[in-house]
Design a protein around this motif. Structure first.
Motif, short mmCIF file in Angstrom:
data_model
loop_
_atom_site.label_atom_id
_atom_site.label_comp_id
_atom_site.label_asym_id
_atom_site.label_seq_id
_atom_site.Cartn_x
_atom_site.Cartn_y
_atom_site.Cartn_z
N ASP A 131 -44.66 5.96 58.35
CA ASP A 131 -43.80 6.97 58.98
C ASP A 131 -42.41 6.45 59.32
OD1 ASP A 131 -45.85 8.81 58.84
OD2 ASP A 131 -46.57 8.39 60.88
N ASN A 132 -42.29 5.17 59.63
CA ASN A 132 -40.98 4.65 60.03
C ASN A 132 -40.50 3.47 59.19
OD1 ASN A 132 -42.63 2.62 61.01
ND2 ASN A 132 -42.24 3.04 63.17
N ALA A 133 -41.20 3.17 58.09
CA ALA A 133 -40.85 2.03 57.26
C ALA A 133 -39.44 2.14 56.70
CB ALA A 133 -41.86 1.86 56.12
N ALA A 134 -39.03 3.34 56.30
CA ALA A 134 -37.69 3.52 55.73
C ALA A 134 -36.61 3.15 56.75
CB ALA A 134 -37.51 4.95 55.25
N ASP A 135 -36.82 3.54 58.00
CA ASP A 135 -35.86 3.21 59.05
C ASP A 135 -35.83 1.71 59.30
OD1 ASP A 135 -33.98 3.66 61.03
OD2 ASP A 135 -35.44 4.14 62.57
N ALA A 136 -37.01 1.08 59.32
CA ALA A 136 -37.08 -0.37 59.53
C ALA A 136 -36.39 -1.12 58.40
CB ALA A 136 -38.54 -0.80 59.64
N ILE A 137 -36.56 -0.65 57.17
CA ILE A 137 -35.92 -1.29 56.01
C ILE A 137 -34.41 -1.12 56.08
CG2 ILE A 137 -35.63 -1.14 53.50
CD1 ILE A 137 -38.67 -0.42 53.41
N ALA A 138 -33.96 0.06 56.45
CA ALA A 138 -32.52 0.33 56.50
C ALA A 138 -31.81 -0.57 57.51
CB ALA A 138 -32.29 1.80 56.84
N LYS A 139 -32.49 -0.92 58.59
CA LYS A 139 -31.85 -1.71 59.64
C LYS A 139 -32.20 -3.19 59.59
CE LYS A 139 -31.31 2.22 62.71
NZ LYS A 139 -31.65 2.85 64.00
N PHE A 140 -33.06 -3.58 58.66
CA PHE A 140 -33.45 -4.98 58.51
C PHE A 140 -32.21 -5.84 58.21
CE2 PHE A 140 -34.95 -8.66 56.15
CZ PHE A 140 -36.04 -9.05 56.88
N PRO A 141 -32.06 -7.04 58.80
CA PRO A 141 -33.05 -7.78 59.60
C PRO A 141 -32.97 -7.50 61.09
CG PRO A 141 -31.17 -9.18 59.20
CD PRO A 141 -30.88 -7.88 58.51
N THR B 264 -47.39 -3.20 59.60
CA THR B 264 -47.08 -4.54 60.06
C THR B 264 -46.48 -4.43 61.45
OG1 THR B 264 -45.85 -6.60 59.63
CG2 THR B 264 -44.79 -4.54 58.96
N VAL B 265 -46.81 -5.39 62.30
CA VAL B 265 -46.18 -5.47 63.61
C VAL B 265 -44.94 -6.35 63.43
CG1 VAL B 265 -46.41 -6.12 66.03
CG2 VAL B 265 -48.39 -5.21 64.78
N ALA B 266 -43.78 -5.72 63.41
CA ALA B 266 -42.55 -6.43 63.08
C ALA B 266 -42.06 -7.26 64.25
CB ALA B 266 -41.47 -5.44 62.66
N GLN B 267 -41.85 -8.54 63.96
CA GLN B 267 -41.06 -9.40 64.84
C GLN B 267 -39.66 -9.40 64.25
OE1 GLN B 267 -43.21 -13.15 66.23
NE2 GLN B 267 -43.87 -12.94 64.13
N TYR B 268 -38.76 -10.07 64.91
CA TYR B 268 -37.40 -10.13 64.39
C TYR B 268 -36.90 -11.56 64.42
CZ TYR B 268 -37.86 -5.18 64.37
OH TYR B 268 -38.32 -3.93 64.08
N PRO B 269 -37.27 -12.34 63.38
CA PRO B 269 -36.87 -13.75 63.34
C PRO B 269 -35.36 -13.93 63.33
CG PRO B 269 -37.75 -13.05 61.22
CD PRO B 269 -38.07 -11.97 62.21
N ASN C 248 -41.51 -8.98 57.67
CA ASN C 248 -40.62 -9.46 56.62
C ASN C 248 -40.25 -8.31 55.69
OD1 ASN C 248 -40.79 -12.10 57.60
ND2 ASN C 248 -42.57 -12.56 56.34
N GLN C 249 -39.15 -8.46 54.98
CA GLN C 249 -38.69 -7.35 54.14
C GLN C 249 -39.70 -6.95 53.08
OE1 GLN C 249 -34.73 -7.77 52.57
NE2 GLN C 249 -34.63 -5.63 51.99
N ASP C 250 -40.35 -7.95 52.45
CA ASP C 250 -41.32 -7.59 51.42
C ASP C 250 -42.53 -6.89 52.02
OD1 ASP C 250 -42.16 -9.93 52.67
OD2 ASP C 250 -42.68 -10.98 50.83
N ALA C 251 -42.85 -7.20 53.27
CA ALA C 251 -43.95 -6.50 53.94
C ALA C 251 -43.55 -5.07 54.29
CB ALA C 251 -44.35 -7.25 55.21
N LEU C 252 -42.33 -4.88 54.77
CA LEU C 252 -41.85 -3.52 55.05
C LEU C 252 -41.89 -2.67 53.80
CD1 LEU C 252 -38.76 -4.31 57.33
CD2 LEU C 252 -41.09 -3.77 58.05
N GLU C 253 -41.46 -3.26 52.69
CA GLU C 253 -41.48 -2.52 51.42
C GLU C 253 -42.90 -2.23 50.97
OE1 GLU C 253 -39.18 -5.14 49.00
OE2 GLU C 253 -37.24 -4.42 49.80
N SER C 254 -43.83 -3.15 51.25
CA SER C 254 -45.23 -2.90 50.92
C SER C 254 -45.80 -1.76 51.75
CB SER C 254 -46.05 -4.18 51.16
OG SER C 254 -47.42 -3.98 50.85
N VAL C 255 -45.44 -1.70 53.03
CA VAL C 255 -45.87 -0.58 53.88
C VAL C 255 -45.33 0.73 53.31
CG1 VAL C 255 -45.68 0.49 56.16
CG2 VAL C 255 -46.08 -1.98 55.97
N GLN C 256 -44.08 0.73 52.93
CA GLN C 256 -43.47 1.95 52.40
C GLN C 256 -44.13 2.40 51.10
OE1 GLN C 256 -39.32 1.73 51.01
NE2 GLN C 256 -38.89 3.60 52.16
#
Length: 345
Positions: free
Chosen positions: A319-329, A280-285, A265-273
């Motif tokens: 290491d890759n949280a910024a990329d995951a956030i940029a492309k979320f969802p 977090t193991v990201a799924q893509y709901p 989830n976005q708040d989890a990605l931001e927490s990782v960053q």
């Protein structure tokens, strides 16, 4: 499994219009004067509670794809993550209306089975997403989903376990917080995690927090108090993971205890960053919702659906949280859409 004959297609394009299908499905209505399976091209979706951001993203994927592709869709959500009866009641109401295909994301393996029986009897395709319907109960009720779309939850838990094994010393104490006791999704994620750490790390406690942040906060607080040298936690979803992060922060141990969860989830990605969650193991709901609508499109055209469609996952770290956030969802890694060929793309 994915179809080996489908062309490669980035999931970033999953929400793009599908012209041929859009022409066939545009302009459909959801009148209430006929039952399920009456030939309508309208789609009904029943999902889990929108109190969890995972299912908010799933709803966004359903709505956005339907709008882009010209599909008439009605989405109903449970009041919360534990509202099994209310969710079934919503499906029962929709089953009496004129929908040609049903997307269902049950809270448990059995809570929607009886409500699906008249849908199946009327011949409407049933697309099961995220949480699998219990096979034995479904068979007894005459319910056969056209396809199941979801994460390989055991593999997702395994990715989290592999990360923790690499992040803490061998023999370290770890704790596991699952979702609702007996839930198949939670059990698969926990099994994947425990298998990955077996023989390397010491699981000192396993508990359930009903998928809820505040309960996980309380459970983790007690576990830390009883095990001051605990090195890591695994949570079966991000909401619980963020509750554990708060417990770690309250104990003054931020940066000392590894916390890994599943969802992305976005708040989890931001927490990782920001250094809260370790990973977090990201799924893509959003993608699961998109694939659900596309599966209904294929079914309504008379196409063949794979028995299972595995949605993507990816380990997100600092290491890759910024990329995951940029492309979320949307996923930040490539994904082969097995429905692309039948959708004419």
């Amino acid at each position: 499994m994915f179809s080996t004959h489908a062309p490669k297609r980035r999931l970033l394009l999953l929400g793009a219009p599908v012209a041929a299908v859009a022409l066939a499905l545009a302009g459909c209505s959801t009148g209430t004067d006929a039952g399920a399976g009456d030939g309508s091209s309208a789609v009904a979706a029943v999902i889990k509670g929108l109190d969890n951001p995972f299912f908010q993203a799933m709803e966004d994927g359903i709505d956005s794809t339907a709008e882009a592709d010209g599909v008439d869709v009605s989405v109903q959500a449970a009041a919360d993550i534990g509202d099994t009866t209310g969710q079934a009641d919503k499906l029962t109401t929709l089953a009496g209306q004129s929908f040609g295909c049903f997307i269902v994301n049950p809270i448990s393996g059995t809570n929607l089975v009886q409500a699906l029986a008249p849908v199946a009897a009327a011949g409407a395709p049933i697309v099961n997403i995220d949480q699998p319907i219990d096979a034995e109960s479904a068979e007894a009720a005459g319910v056969t989903p056209a396809t199941y779309i979801g994460t390989d939850n055991e593999a997702a838990g395994g990715k989290a376990g592999d990360f923790v094994v690499g992040a803490v010393p061998a023999g370290s104490k770890v704790a596991v917080i699952g979702g609702i006791s007996g839930d198949v999704t939670s059990a698969a994620r926990v099994d994947g995690f425990t298998s990955a750490v077996d023989g390397t790390l010491d699981i000192v406690q396993e508990d359930a927090a009903d998928w809820k942040r505040e309960i996980a906060l309380t459970k983790a607080t007690d576990i830390i108090a009883a095990n001051p040298d605990i090195a890591a936690f695994f949570a079966a979803n991000d909401d619980m993971g963020l509750g554990i992060v708060k417990a770690v922060e309250n104990a003054g141990k931020t940066g000392q205890i590894v916390v890994v969860s599943v969802d992305g989830n976005q708040d989890a990605l931001e927490s990782v960053q920001s250094g809260g969650l370790s990973a977090t193991v990201a799924q893509y709901p959003y993608a699961i919702g998109t694939l659900g609508v596309q599966a209904c499109q294929v079914a309504l055209q008379g196409g063949d659906l794979p028995k299972n469609i595995e949605s993507p996952t990816a380990l997100v770290t600092a290491d890759n949280a910024a990329d995951a956030i940029a492309k979320f969802p949307q996923p930040f890694e490539d994904f082969d859409n097995p429905l692309a060929e039948q959708l004419g793309e």
